[in-house]
Design a protein around this motif. Structure first.
Motif, PDB file in Angstrom:
ATOM      1  N   ILE A   1       0.992  -1.562  -0.147  1.00  0.00           N
ATOM      2  CA  ILE A   1      -0.529  -0.082  -0.124  1.00  0.00           C
ATOM      3  C   ILE A   1       1.193   1.109  -0.351  1.00  0.00           C
ATOM      4  O   ILE A   1       0.765   2.484  -0.697  1.00  0.00           O
ATOM      5  CB  ILE A   1      -0.835   0.004   1.172  1.00  0.00           C
ATOM      6  N   TYR A   2       2.187   1.149   0.651  1.00  0.00           N
ATOM      7  CA  TYR A   2       2.672   2.148   0.741  1.00  0.00           C
ATOM      8  C   TYR A   2       3.590   2.846  -0.965  1.00  0.00           C
ATOM      9  O   TYR A   2       3.213   4.096  -1.109  1.00  0.00           O
ATOM     10  CB  TYR A   2       3.937   2.199   1.434  1.00  0.00           C
ATOM     11  N   GLU A   3       3.867   1.862  -1.430  1.00  0.00           N
ATOM     12  CA  GLU A   3       4.589   1.592  -2.388  1.00  0.00           C
ATOM     13  C   GLU A   3       2.832   2.179  -3.945  1.00  0.00           C
ATOM     14  O   GLU A   3       3.446   2.854  -4.161  1.00  0.00           O
ATOM     15  CB  GLU A   3       4.892   0.595  -3.253  1.00  0.00           C
ATOM     16  N   LEU A   4       2.007   1.819  -3.671  1.00  0.00           N
ATOM     17  CA  LEU A   4       0.710   2.431  -4.426  1.00  0.00           C
ATOM     18  C   LEU A   4       0.703   3.304  -4.425  1.00  0.00           C
ATOM     19  O   LEU A   4      -0.452   4.481  -5.131  1.00  0.00           O
ATOM     20  CB  LEU A   4      -0.143   0.790  -4.054  1.00  0.00           C
ATOM     21  N   LYS A   5       1.026   3.880  -3.454  1.00  0.00           N
ATOM     22  CA  LYS A   5       0.527   5.440  -2.840  1.00  0.00           C
ATOM     23  C   LYS A   5       1.452   6.480  -3.500  1.00  0.00           C
ATOM     24  O   LYS A   5       1.345   7.811  -3.225  1.00  0.00           O
ATOM     25  CB  LYS A   5       0.377   5.257  -0.880  1.00  0.00           C
ATOM     26  N   GLN A   6       2.428   6.127  -3.490  1.00  0.00           N
ATOM     27  CA  GLN A   6       3.437   6.983  -4.083  1.00  0.00           C
ATOM     28  C   GLN A   6       3.099   6.733  -5.628  1.00  0.00           C
ATOM     29  O   GLN A   6       3.153   8.110  -5.835  1.00  0.00           O
ATOM     30  CB  GLN A   6       5.015   5.944  -4.539  1.00  0.00           C
ATOM     31  N   LYS A   7       1.947   5.914  -5.729  1.00  0.00           N
ATOM     32  CA  LYS A   7       1.934   6.458  -7.360  1.00  0.00           C
ATOM     33  C   LYS A   7       0.806   7.246  -7.466  1.00  0.00           C
ATOM     34  O   LYS A   7       0.605   8.162  -8.034  1.00  0.00           O
ATOM     35  CB  LYS A   7       1.712   5.110  -7.987  1.00  0.00           C
ATOM     36  N   ILE A   8      -0.143   7.317  -6.901  1.00  0.00           N
ATOM     37  CA  ILE A   8      -1.493   7.750  -6.564  1.00  0.00           C
ATOM     38  C   ILE A   8      -1.755   7.754  -4.559  1.00  0.00           C
ATOM     39  O   ILE A   8      -2.433   7.328  -4.161  1.00  0.00           O
ATOM     40  CB  ILE A   8      -2.541   7.239  -6.546  1.00  0.00           C
ATOM     41  N   PRO A   9      -1.551   9.127  -4.964  1.00  0.00           N
ATOM     42  CA  PRO A   9      -1.334   9.295  -3.404  1.00  0.00           C
ATOM     43  C   PRO A   9      -2.580   9.576  -2.477  1.00  0.00           C
ATOM     44  O   PRO A   9      -2.310   9.202  -1.416  1.00  0.00           O
ATOM     45  CB  PRO A   9      -0.554  10.957  -3.285  1.00  0.00           C
ATOM     46  N   HIS A  10      -3.545   9.866  -3.300  1.00  0.00           N
ATOM     47  CA  HIS A  10      -4.558  10.465  -2.469  1.00  0.00           C
ATOM     48  C   HIS A  10      -5.630   9.154  -3.067  1.00  0.00           C
ATOM     49  O   HIS A  10      -7.428   8.862  -2.454  1.00  0.00           O
ATOM     50  CB  HIS A  10      -5.329  11.923  -3.206  1.00  0.00           C
ATOM     51  N   ALA A  11      -5.578   8.084  -3.189  1.00  0.00           N
ATOM     52  CA  ALA A  11      -6.083   7.118  -3.296  1.00  0.00           C
ATOM     53  C   ALA A  11      -6.652   6.286  -2.585  1.00  0.00           C
ATOM     54  O   ALA A  11      -6.110   6.342  -1.217  1.00  0.00           O
ATOM     55  CB  ALA A  11      -5.020   5.709  -4.793  1.00  0.00           C
ATOM     56  N   LYS A  12      -7.890   6.069  -2.565  1.00  0.00           N
ATOM     57  CA  LYS A  12      -8.901   5.725  -1.429  1.00  0.00           C
ATOM     58  C   LYS A  12      -8.501   4.459  -1.462  1.00  0.00           C
ATOM     59  O   LYS A  12      -7.980   3.318  -2.197  1.00  0.00           O
ATOM     60  CB  LYS A  12     -10.256   5.922  -1.866  1.00  0.00           C
ATOM     61  N   VAL A  13      -8.652   3.660  -0.351  1.00  0.00           N
ATOM     62  CA  VAL A  13      -8.037   1.838   0.479  1.00  0.00           C
ATOM     63  C   VAL A  13      -9.552   1.296   0.864  1.00  0.00           C
ATOM     64  O   VAL A  13     -10.222   2.069   1.532  1.00  0.00           O
ATOM     65  CB  VAL A  13      -6.847   2.154   0.681  1.00  0.00           C
ATOM     66  N   TYR A  14      -9.500   0.286  -0.162  1.00  0.00           N
ATOM     67  CA  TYR A  14     -11.311  -0.685   0.584  1.00  0.00           C
ATOM     68  C   TYR A  14     -10.216  -1.765   0.418  1.00  0.00           C
ATOM     69  O   TYR A  14      -9.692  -2.345  -0.228  1.00  0.00           O
ATOM     70  CB  TYR A  14     -11.754  -0.457  -0.589  1.00  0.00           C
ATOM     71  N   ILE A  15     -10.772  -2.301   2.115  1.00  0.00           N
ATOM     72  CA  ILE A  15     -10.913  -3.563   2.425  1.00  0.00           C
ATOM     73  C   ILE A  15     -11.618  -4.426   2.097  1.00  0.00           C
ATOM     74  O   ILE A  15     -12.533  -4.207   2.919  1.00  0.00           O
ATOM     75  CB  ILE A  15      -9.813  -3.986   3.337  1.00  0.00           C
ATOM     76  N   THR A  16     -10.972  -5.743   1.986  1.00  0.00           N
ATOM     77  CA  THR A  16     -12.614  -6.690   1.625  1.00  0.00           C
ATOM     78  C   THR A  16     -11.970  -7.913   2.532  1.00  0.00           C
ATOM     79  O   THR A  16     -11.119  -8.508   2.377  1.00  0.00           O
ATOM     80  CB  THR A  16     -13.487  -6.884   0.756  1.00  0.00           C
ATOM     81  N   GLY A  17     -13.084  -9.344   3.027  1.00  0.00           N
ATOM     82  CA  GLY A  17     -12.292 -10.409   2.963  1.00  0.00           C
ATOM     83  C   GLY A  17     -12.676 -11.030   4.112  1.00  0.00           C
ATOM     84  O   GLY A  17     -12.723 -10.106   4.874  1.00  0.00           O
ATOM     85  N   GLY A  18     -12.816 -12.543   4.697  1.00  0.00           N
ATOM     86  CA  GLY A  18     -12.624 -12.079   5.587  1.00  0.00           C
ATOM     87  C   GLY A  18     -11.802 -12.904   6.541  1.00  0.00           C
ATOM     88  O   GLY A  18     -11.621 -12.893   7.895  1.00  0.00           O
ATOM     89  N   GLY A  19     -10.298 -12.435   6.270  1.00  0.00           N
ATOM     90  CA  GLY A  19      -9.218 -12.180   7.086  1.00  0.00           C
ATOM     91  C   GLY A  19      -9.335 -11.031   7.254  1.00  0.00           C
ATOM     92  O   GLY A  19      -7.849 -10.811   7.953  1.00  0.00           O
TER      93      GLY A  19
END
Length: 222
Positions: free
Chosen positions: A173-191
């Motif tokens: 997530i840190y790496e991807l935020k370097q590409k698109i700093p304001h990207a919202k993060v959505y989490i799903t899944g049973g884990g």
């Protein structure tokens, strides 16, 4: 009232949505007879579960586009339908902003979509149970608190495997935020409950992102 059933069959659990309510059952205990009567059953299946062909069943595959959301795969159908549907739901939630989808299940998938709706790609790695099962003879603690080092094999394996997954998610997530700093993060899944205390970035959790995406797909594409 919408009489359709939206069914997501994963490697661990089968989940479905009917008349706005959510249900789930372990995949190895699931069969279609558990579902209520419905005129149409929309299914995303990324497991080895065999589905009998019936006139009221529609199997969903990833497509090249959903509105302005664009699948990056050269062969769109090769993208897991659960990943595509989670992206569709996140696309509708993000209101034109870039976003990241993290699905934590038997496998962990992370996908990045830019502000224009272009899927830039993603990664897949094993979930916590799969990682721990690589050495079945190592004991595992049910409740694990992240710490630096341990003084028993059980603690060392429990902490080490948890660290491996948490650090994998946080670092990516840190790496991807370097590409698109304001990207919202959505989490799903049973884990999610295994790692939520250790996530070091802001996010929105949606337990049934894939099912909501499946319903959106059915209304807009199907």
């Amino acid at each position: 009232m919408n009489n359709s059933i939206y069914l997501d069959i994963g490697n661990s659990n089968a989940k479905w949505k009917f008349k706005g309510k959510y249900f789930e059952n372990p995949t190895n205990e699931f069969n279609l007879d558990k579902l209520p009567n419905s005129s149409t059953i929309w299914i995303s299946n990324v497991s080895s579960f065999i589905i009998e062909e019936k006139s009221n069943i529609s199997i969903v595959e990833s497509q090249k586009k959903y509105k302005s959301l664009v699948n990056s795969y050269k062969e769109p159908k090769n993208l897991g339908s659960d990943r595509w549907l989670a992206m569709i739901a996140s696309y509708e939630l993000s209101l034109g902003e870039g976003f990241i989808v993290v699905d934590i299940g038997s496998a962990v998938t992370i996908d990045l979509v830019d502000n224009a709706g272009i899927h830039l790609g993603g990664i897949i790695f094993p979930g916590l149970l799969k990682i721990r099962n690589t050495f079945e003879y190592f004991p595992v603690k049910k409740e694990t608190n992240e710490q630096d080092i341990a003084q028993s094999t059980m603690d060392a394996w429990s902490i080490g495997t948890l660290d491996l997954m948490i650090n994998g998610i946080n670092q990516k997530i840190y790496e991807l935020k370097q590409k698109i700093p304001h990207a919202k993060v959505y989490i799903t899944g049973g884990g999610f409950e295994d790692v939520n205390k250790f996530i070091d970035f802001s996010y929105v959790y949606h337990k049934n992102l894939v099912l909501d995406g499946l319903e959106l797909f059915a209304h807009n594409v199907g």
